[in-house]
Design an enzyme around this catalytic site. Sequence first.
Site, PDB file in Angstrom:
ATOM      1  N   LYS A  10       0.655  -1.466   0.139  1.00  0.00           N
ATOM      2  CA  LYS A  10      -0.343  -0.227  -0.084  1.00  0.00           C
ATOM      3  C   LYS A  10       0.858   1.250  -0.110  1.00  0.00           C
ATOM      4  CE  LYS A  10      -4.144  -1.898   1.921  1.00  0.00           C
ATOM      5  NZ  LYS A  10      -5.051  -2.268   3.901  1.00  0.00           N
ATOM      6  N   CYS A  11       1.931   1.489   0.253  1.00  0.00           N
ATOM      7  CA  CYS A  11       3.066   2.838   0.465  1.00  0.00           C
ATOM      8  C   CYS A  11       3.622   2.682  -0.984  1.00  0.00           C
ATOM      9  CB  CYS A  11       3.489   2.170   1.656  1.00  0.00           C
ATOM     10  SG  CYS A  11       5.721   3.307   1.138  1.00  0.00           S
ATOM     11  N   GLY A  12       3.484   3.673  -1.612  1.00  0.00           N
ATOM     12  CA  GLY A  12       3.889   4.126  -2.998  1.00  0.00           C
ATOM     13  C   GLY A  12       5.411   4.356  -2.779  1.00  0.00           C
TER      14      GLY A  12
END
Length: 114
Positions: A10-12
């Site tokens: 979920k983390c860019g």
Amino acid sequence: MKATIWHNPKCGTSRKTLAILEERDDVELTVVEYLKNPPSREKLAQLYSDMGITPCEGLRIRGTDATERGLTGADANTVLEAMESDPILIERPIVETEKGAAICRPQEKVLDLL
């Protein structure tokens, strides 16, 4: 070269770091979704030692309740215990290779480990 990334999909920044690693033909990659399979407290201590930082310096503040829980000024054992039980507190992404370990923020920092 073997590399392990403790990854949050979920983390860019984590996704971008993973993409850099996946593009490399010379990297044998292990991806660990640390929210599903958190590292042990011993592994975290080893990673932070390899990075030359304290567990408190590896604490994720943004998007967590670390400050409210008093973890920003806590001792290493307290922080490691909190990270082990609530892995969202681990700053990400962490990459480990034979050259060392780092929190890869910004994602280009991973290149220093390859």
